[in-house]
Design a protein around this motif. Structure first.
Motif, PDB file in Angstrom:
ATOM      1  N   SER A  53       0.846  -1.195   0.000  1.00  0.00           N
ATOM      2  CA  SER A  53       0.000   0.000   0.000  1.00  0.00           C
ATOM      3  C   SER A  53       0.880   1.243   0.000  1.00  0.00           C
ATOM      4  N   SER A  54       0.341   2.337  -0.530  1.00  0.00           N
ATOM      5  CA  SER A  54       1.155   3.539  -0.663  1.00  0.00           C
ATOM      6  C   SER A  54       0.329   4.793  -0.461  1.00  0.00           C
ATOM      7  N   THR A  55       1.038   5.901  -0.305  1.00  0.00           N
ATOM      8  CA  THR A  55       0.413   7.216  -0.312  1.00  0.00           C
ATOM      9  C   THR A  55       0.943   7.981  -1.514  1.00  0.00           C
ATOM     10  N   ALA A  56       0.063   8.690  -2.201  1.00  0.00           N
ATOM     11  CA  ALA A  56       0.444   9.408  -3.421  1.00  0.00           C
ATOM     12  C   ALA A  56       0.031  10.867  -3.312  1.00  0.00           C
ATOM     13  N   SER A  57       0.926  11.748  -3.722  1.00  0.00           N
ATOM     14  CA  SER A  57       0.633  13.180  -3.743  1.00  0.00           C
ATOM     15  C   SER A  57       0.658  13.742  -5.154  1.00  0.00           C
ATOM     16  N   HIS A  71      -2.472  -1.525  -5.658  1.00  0.00           N
ATOM     17  CA  HIS A  71      -3.598  -0.668  -6.031  1.00  0.00           C
ATOM     18  C   HIS A  71      -4.273  -0.018  -4.824  1.00  0.00           C
ATOM     19  N   ASP A  72      -3.771  -0.286  -3.638  1.00  0.00           N
ATOM     20  CA  ASP A  72      -4.297   0.367  -2.431  1.00  0.00           C
ATOM     21  C   ASP A  72      -3.541   1.678  -2.253  1.00  0.00           C
ATOM     22  N   VAL A  73      -4.110   2.775  -2.773  1.00  0.00           N
ATOM     23  CA  VAL A  73      -3.422   4.068  -2.801  1.00  0.00           C
ATOM     24  C   VAL A  73      -4.228   5.104  -2.022  1.00  0.00           C
ATOM     25  N   HIS A  74      -3.571   5.729  -1.062  1.00  0.00           N
ATOM     26  CA  HIS A  74      -4.167   6.788  -0.248  1.00  0.00           C
ATOM     27  C   HIS A  74      -3.625   8.116  -0.777  1.00  0.00           C
ATOM     28  N   SER A  75      -4.463   8.887  -1.443  1.00  0.00           N
ATOM     29  CA  SER A  75      -4.004  10.107  -2.104  1.00  0.00           C
ATOM     30  C   SER A  75      -4.252  11.340  -1.244  1.00  0.00           C
ATOM     31  N   TYR A  76      -3.300  12.229  -1.291  1.00  0.00           N
ATOM     32  CA  TYR A  76      -3.464  13.554  -0.670  1.00  0.00           C
ATOM     33  C   TYR A  76      -2.708  14.570  -1.504  1.00  0.00           C
ATOM     34  N   CYS A  77      -3.388  15.668  -1.861  1.00  0.00           N
ATOM     35  CA  CYS A  77      -2.763  16.806  -2.526  1.00  0.00           C
ATOM     36  C   CYS A  77      -3.242  18.085  -1.850  1.00  0.00           C
ATOM     37  N   PRO A  78      -2.393  19.094  -1.753  1.00  0.00           N
ATOM     38  CA  PRO A  78      -2.866  20.382  -1.243  1.00  0.00           C
ATOM     39  C   PRO A  78      -4.029  20.924  -2.066  1.00  0.00           C
ATOM     40  N   VAL A  79      -3.990  20.666  -3.380  1.00  0.00           N
ATOM     41  CA  VAL A  79      -5.113  21.038  -4.252  1.00  0.00           C
ATOM     42  C   VAL A  79      -5.272  19.985  -5.341  1.00  0.00           C
ATOM     43  N   TYR A  80      -6.533  19.738  -5.723  1.00  0.00           N
ATOM     44  CA  TYR A  80      -6.844  18.938  -6.896  1.00  0.00           C
ATOM     45  C   TYR A  80      -7.442  19.871  -7.935  1.00  0.00           C
ATOM     46  N   SER A  92      -7.601   5.743  -6.661  1.00  0.00           N
ATOM     47  CA  SER A  92      -7.354   5.787  -5.218  1.00  0.00           C
ATOM     48  C   SER A  92      -8.391   4.983  -4.446  1.00  0.00           C
ATOM     49  N   THR A  93      -7.981   4.511  -3.284  1.00  0.00           N
ATOM     50  CA  THR A  93      -8.927   3.908  -2.353  1.00  0.00           C
ATOM     51  C   THR A  93      -9.378   4.937  -1.314  1.00  0.00           C
ATOM     52  N   HIS A  94      -8.479   5.868  -0.988  1.00  0.00           N
ATOM     53  CA  HIS A  94      -8.757   6.947  -0.047  1.00  0.00           C
ATOM     54  C   HIS A  94      -8.275   8.258  -0.673  1.00  0.00           C
ATOM     55  N   ILE A  95      -9.058   9.320  -0.505  1.00  0.00           N
ATOM     56  CA  ILE A  95      -8.644  10.644  -0.976  1.00  0.00           C
ATOM     57  C   ILE A  95      -8.826  11.628   0.163  1.00  0.00           C
ATOM     58  N   THR A  96      -7.729  12.278   0.552  1.00  0.00           N
ATOM     59  CA  THR A  96      -7.775  13.284   1.606  1.00  0.00           C
ATOM     60  C   THR A  96      -7.735  14.672   0.991  1.00  0.00           C
ATOM     61  N   VAL A 122     -14.580   4.892  -2.908  1.00  0.00           N
ATOM     62  CA  VAL A 122     -13.473   5.724  -2.455  1.00  0.00           C
ATOM     63  C   VAL A 122     -13.873   6.409  -1.160  1.00  0.00           C
ATOM     64  N   SER A 123     -13.004   6.342  -0.162  1.00  0.00           N
ATOM     65  CA  SER A 123     -13.282   6.949   1.130  1.00  0.00           C
ATOM     66  C   SER A 123     -12.650   8.328   1.200  1.00  0.00           C
ATOM     67  N   ALA A 124     -13.442   9.342   1.543  1.00  0.00           N
ATOM     68  CA  ALA A 124     -12.961  10.722   1.579  1.00  0.00           C
ATOM     69  C   ALA A 124     -12.566  11.122   2.993  1.00  0.00           C
ATOM     70  N   GLY A 125     -11.483  11.904   3.075  1.00  0.00           N
ATOM     71  CA  GLY A 125     -11.026  12.393   4.364  1.00  0.00           C
ATOM     72  C   GLY A 125     -10.622  13.847   4.297  1.00  0.00           C
ATOM     73  N   LEU A 126     -10.419  14.446   5.464  1.00  0.00           N
ATOM     74  CA  LEU A 126      -9.958  15.829   5.581  1.00  0.00           C
ATOM     75  C   LEU A 126      -8.638  15.856   6.329  1.00  0.00           C
ATOM     76  N   ARG A 127      -7.712  16.665   5.843  1.00  0.00           N
ATOM     77  CA  ARG A 127      -6.495  16.905   6.607  1.00  0.00           C
ATOM     78  C   ARG A 127      -6.769  17.993   7.637  1.00  0.00           C
ATOM     79  N   VAL A 128      -6.341  17.748   8.872  1.00  0.00           N
ATOM     80  CA  VAL A 128      -6.526  18.724   9.938  1.00  0.00           C
ATOM     81  C   VAL A 128      -5.154  19.178  10.440  1.00  0.00           C
ATOM     82  N   ASN A 129      -5.128  20.374  10.993  1.00  0.00           N
ATOM     83  CA  ASN A 129      -3.894  20.948  11.518  1.00  0.00           C
ATOM     84  C   ASN A 129      -3.980  20.980  13.042  1.00  0.00           C
ATOM     85  N   PRO A 130      -3.245  20.091  13.732  1.00  0.00           N
ATOM     86  CA  PRO A 130      -3.304  20.074  15.197  1.00  0.00           C
ATOM     87  C   PRO A 130      -2.536  21.213  15.849  1.00  0.00           C
TER      88      PRO A 130
END
Length: 385
Positions: A53-57, A71-80, A92-96, A122-130
């Motif tokens: 599994s991987s993370t892709a930006s 094919h298990d890809v967790h994607s995150y980009c500052p903007v799409y 993607s399987t997950h998109i943040t 596809v499971s959607a997520g939010l990036r949070v800033n702690p």
């Protein structure tokens, strides 16, 4: 083998992977690989024995995973963008998402895709800033005031947007488990009301669990404690450096020695700016096997030891790092082994000045070194066309 060249050691890579999978099992966490630290796909057959599994930006990272890792890809980009998002959705399987606005913009496409593909939603997520800064080097700190990364707690005071299934944070860089504990405490104090309502929590990267002295038992205890507190949560980690930490070197040769104002500079056939950019960005001073003292492996320096800078073979004035002590004077033709030049190094290289790019080799656990890639003029030319 002609210098300069990178060499990756299979036995050291497997040692890291065995530790990572042990943490996975005992901590009940899914650990996925970050391509930003390692995209050397000819070593992926080894990695795939442990992690697929991987993370892709970026789309390029997503495609690389599909072709060579899994094919298990967790994607995150500052903007799409409207142009790129359909491919992220398909692959993607997950998109943040970095902001609520980005999620709302693409939410209709996610809902439509999931309705048409109920077998692989596809499971959607939010990036949070702690907003918990545990990183000393500012350019690697995503929680500094004014950060462009993640949603602040006040934006989610009334709960999550409908359709968000996970939260993601990334607040570490080559950090230990005690830093993670501080960030988790900050996360729970600000976003704790949301944790019972989500399916997964991605704790990002920066977990340098393969570094000597890392408190693995504390990490496992921390993860198990999270499971006890939130038993419904799937926990995810995406370390970059940990996979390939201390698994490769850069072998280079001294071409000349130049002295000015009492400073001796050994000019090598590689470049810090082109081939070891973290040495200038961090700055990070690698150990040299042939040096002595703190930055070498030849014991304590003798009274007669000589200090040298290393200068890169480019025309950039700042292409140098120093100082190292050597018990014997350096001269043209001497080979130097710069340690720990695999993680982040090979993915950040450039062909500035068109200087010779190091070849890449793999040292198998048994047998002779294998050439993975050799670079030519055509590689330099094709980047410009």
């Amino acid at each position: 083998m002609e210098t300069p060249y990178y060499i990756v050691y299979e036995d050291k890579l497997r040692k890291n992977l065995e530790l990572i999978t042990d943490v996975e099992k005992r901590g009940g966490v899914k650990i996925i690989m970050a391509f930003k630290a390692n995209a050397l796909w000819k070593t992926f057959p080894i990695i795939r024995e442990y992690v697929s599994s991987s993370t892709a930006s970026s789309l390029n990272e997503l495609k690389l995973s599909h072709e060579f890792l899994g094919h298990d890809v967790h994607s995150y980009c500052p903007v799409y963008s409207d142009r790129t998002f359909p491919e992220f959705l398909e692959g993607s399987t997950h998109i943040t998402f970095n902001t609520i606005a980005q999620f709302e913009r693409f939410k209709p496409q996610i809902e439509k895709y999931n309705a048409e593909h109920p077998d692989k939603p596809v499971s959607a997520g939010l990036r949070v800033n702690p907003q918990c800064s545990v990183i000393e080097t500012d350019i690697y700190n995503p929680c500094l005031p004014g950060s462009r990364f993640g949603v602040n707690a006040d934006e989610l005071a009334n709960g999550l947007p409908e359709g968000v299934e996970g939260l993601h944070f990334h607040a570490l860089c080559e950090s230990d488990s005690h830093d993670l504990e501080k960030v988790l405490d900050a996360l729970k104090s600000q976003f704790g009301h949301l944790l019972p309502k989500i399916k997964w929590l991605n704790m990002g990267g920066g977990h340098l669990m393969t570094r000597k002295g890392y408190d693995i038992e504390h990490l496992v205890k921390l993860l198990n404690g999270l499971h006890e507190e939130y038993p419904h949560l799937e926990l995810i980690m995406e370390p970059g450096s940990a996979f390939t930490w201390q698994t490769g070197d850069l072998i280079t040769e001294v071409l000349d020695v130049h002295e000015d104002a009492g400073i001796k500079t050994a000019i090598i056939d590689a470049s810090f700016a082109c081939h070891m950019p973290d040495c200038l960005e961090m700055p990070y001073q690698p150990k040299i096997a042939e040096a002595a003292g703190e930055y070498g492996e030849q014991g304590e320096p003798k009274e007669t030891a000589t200090a040298y800078r290393l200068g890169g073979n480019s025309c950039l004035s700042g292409d140098f790092v120093g100082d190292w002590q050597f018990n014997e004077p350096l001269k043209a033709g001497d080979r130097l082994t710069l340690r720990d030049m695999n993680h982040y190094t090979t993915v950040k290289t450039t062909m500035f000045n068109g200087i010779q790019h190091p070849s890449i080799w793999l040292q198998p656990s048994n047998g002779e070194p294998q050439l993975l890639r050799e670079f030519t003029y055509e590689d330099y030319r094709s980047r410009m066309s």
